[in-house]
Motif scaffolding. Structure first.
Motif, short mmCIF file in Angstrom:
data_model
loop_
_atom_site.label_atom_id
_atom_site.label_comp_id
_atom_site.label_asym_id
_atom_site.label_seq_id
_atom_site.Cartn_x
_atom_site.Cartn_y
_atom_site.Cartn_z
N TYR A 13 34.66 -44.62 -21.69
CA TYR A 13 34.71 -44.29 -20.26
C TYR A 13 34.62 -42.79 -20.02
O TYR A 13 34.15 -42.35 -18.97
CB TYR A 13 36.00 -44.85 -19.66
CG TYR A 13 36.04 -44.78 -18.15
CD1 TYR A 13 35.19 -45.57 -17.38
CD2 TYR A 13 36.90 -43.91 -17.50
CE1 TYR A 13 35.21 -45.51 -15.99
CE2 TYR A 13 36.93 -43.83 -16.11
CZ TYR A 13 36.08 -44.63 -15.36
OH TYR A 13 36.10 -44.56 -13.99
N TRP A 14 35.03 -41.99 -21.00
CA TRP A 14 34.98 -40.54 -20.85
C TRP A 14 33.55 -40.03 -20.73
O TRP A 14 33.32 -38.92 -20.27
CB TRP A 14 35.69 -39.87 -22.02
CG TRP A 14 35.04 -40.04 -23.36
CD1 TRP A 14 35.19 -41.10 -24.22
CD2 TRP A 14 34.16 -39.13 -24.02
NE1 TRP A 14 34.46 -40.92 -25.36
CE2 TRP A 14 33.81 -39.71 -25.27
CE3 TRP A 14 33.63 -37.89 -23.70
CZ2 TRP A 14 32.97 -39.10 -26.19
CZ3 TRP A 14 32.78 -37.26 -24.61
CH2 TRP A 14 32.46 -37.87 -25.83
N TYR B 140 37.37 -41.81 -27.04
CA TYR B 140 37.69 -40.76 -26.08
C TYR B 140 37.16 -39.44 -26.62
O TYR B 140 36.77 -39.33 -27.79
CB TYR B 140 39.19 -40.68 -25.80
CG TYR B 140 40.06 -40.53 -27.03
CD1 TYR B 140 40.28 -39.29 -27.62
CD2 TYR B 140 40.69 -41.64 -27.60
CE1 TYR B 140 41.06 -39.15 -28.75
CE2 TYR B 140 41.48 -41.51 -28.73
CZ TYR B 140 41.66 -40.26 -29.30
OH TYR B 140 42.45 -40.13 -30.41
N ASP B 141 37.12 -38.44 -25.77
CA ASP B 141 36.60 -37.13 -26.14
C ASP B 141 37.48 -36.52 -27.23
O ASP B 141 38.64 -36.20 -27.00
CB ASP B 141 36.59 -36.23 -24.90
CG ASP B 141 35.81 -34.96 -25.12
OD1 ASP B 141 35.22 -34.80 -26.19
OD2 ASP B 141 35.80 -34.12 -24.20
N ASN C 263 31.49 -33.30 -28.15
CA ASN C 263 31.17 -32.67 -26.87
C ASN C 263 31.29 -31.15 -26.96
O ASN C 263 32.05 -30.53 -26.23
CB ASN C 263 32.09 -33.24 -25.78
CG ASN C 263 31.61 -32.92 -24.39
OD1 ASN C 263 30.48 -32.49 -24.18
ND2 ASN C 263 32.48 -33.12 -23.42
#
Length: 263
Positions: free
Chosen positions: A255-256, A178-179, A196
Motif C-alpha cells: 500500500y505504501w 512497507y517502505d 525508495n
C-alpha cells in the motif's frame, strides 16, 4: 525595532522558500552522481567481457556460491580504481564497519557490508550499495544470459541500487510490504532492488551499457533472466491491460506504493 522585525521576517520567508529547493537540488545531484557511478561500472563490465570473448563471469562470482571464487566486485577490481564507485551517494553508510561491528545504519537505505571471514574470499571492509543481477552470469543452467551478445540488451538489467550484493530476481517475487521492509527469509530477491532511494525510483545499468532511472513498479517489467515473464501478476499486461486491476494488486500487497505509477 519594527524595521529589524521586518528584516528578520523577510529573511525567514526567504529561508522557507529556499531550503526545500536546496534540498531538492541536493537530491537531484546525488541522483545524477549515482548514474555516473553506474556508467563507470559499464566500462568495467565492458572491459572484462571484451577480454573474455563477450562472456560474463561465472555464477560463483555473481553469487558467492563457491568459497574458492571471489565475489564480482573483487573479480572486477583490475577494471576500476576507486572503491567509492560501489556506493550510491544516497546510501554511503555501511551496515557494518571495517572491524565487522554493526553501525546501526538502516538497511535497505544503507550500504551493505560483509562480516564473513575466509575461506569466502571477501576482503575485510568491502561494502557497497549496488547489487548485481546474477542472471547475467555465465552458467550452464537455464535462464542465464551468459554473454553480452543477446537481443535487446537495453532491456536487461545488470547492476543497480540494491540493499544486497546481488539478486536472483523471479517474476513471482512480491514487492516489499512497507517502505524499508527486508524479508526475514528473503523469498523475493527482486525486492532487494525495490528501495525508495531516489523518490520512487532506482538507478539501473543495462547490458547495452546504458544507465537510467527505473520506477519501482517498473522493475517487474524488466528482462531479468531468459525465463523471466515480464507480463506477470504485477504488470498491467499481466491483467490483460486492465490498469485498475493491476493497481488493486499493488494496493493489497504494498500500500505504501499506491501513488506510484503502474507498468
Amino acid at each position: 525595532l519594527m524595521e529589524l522585525l521586518i528584516v528578520i521576517s523577510i529573511i525567514a520567508l526567504l529561508m522557507a522558500i529556499l531550503v526545500p529547493a536546496l534540498g531538492k537540488a541536493r537530491k537531484q545531484a546525488k541522483d545524477v552522481a549515482c548514474r555516473a557511478n553506474l556508467r563507470q561500472w559499464a566500462l568495467a563490465f565492458s572491459m572484462y567481457t571484451n577480454e573474455n570473448d563477450g562472456r560474463m563471469f561465472s555464477r560463483n562470482a555473481g553469487y558467492g556460491t563457491d568459497p574458492r571464487t571471489p565475489y564480482w566486485y573483487v573479480l572486477l577490481k583490475p577494471y576500476y580504481r576507486d572503491a567509492k564507485l560501489l556506493l550510491c551517494p544516497e546510501a554511503k553508510t555501511p551496515t557494518v564497519d571495517k572491524n565487522n561491528n554493526g553501525t546501526g545504519a538502516r538497511t535497505p537505505y544503507a550500504a551493505w557490508g560483509f562480516i564473513f571471514s575466509p575461506p569466502y574470499n571477501i576482503p575485510p571492509g568491502y561494502y557497497g550499495s549496488y547489487g548485481l543481477n546474477y542472471w547475467v552470469c555465465d552458467d550452464p543452467f537455464p535462464g542465464y544470459w551468459k554473454t553480452t551478445n543477446v537481443p535487446q540488451p537495453g532491456t536487461i538489467p545488470v547492476f543497480g541500487d540494491c540493499w544486497m550484493v546481488c539478486s536472483n530476481a523471479l517474476d513471482w517475487n512480491p514487492p516489499p510490504l512497507y517502505d524499508g521492509y527486508i524479508e526475514g527469509t528473503d523469498p523475493g530477491q527482486l525486492g532487494r532492488h525495490c528501495v525508495n532511494r531516489h523518490d520512487g525510483s532506482v538507478n539501473m545499468l543495462f547490458l547495452d551499457g546504458s544507465a537510467r532511472s527505473v520506477d519501482l513498479k517498473e522493475l517487474w517489467t524488466l528482462r531479468w533472466s531468459r525465463d523471466f515473464d515480464n507480463e506477470n501478476f504485477y504488470t498491467i499486461a499481466g491483467h490483460d491491460g486492465d490498469r485498475a486491476a493491476c493497481a488493486a494488486v499493488w494496493d493489497s500487497m504494498a500500500y505504501w506504493m499506491r501513488n506510484m505509477p503502474e507498468y
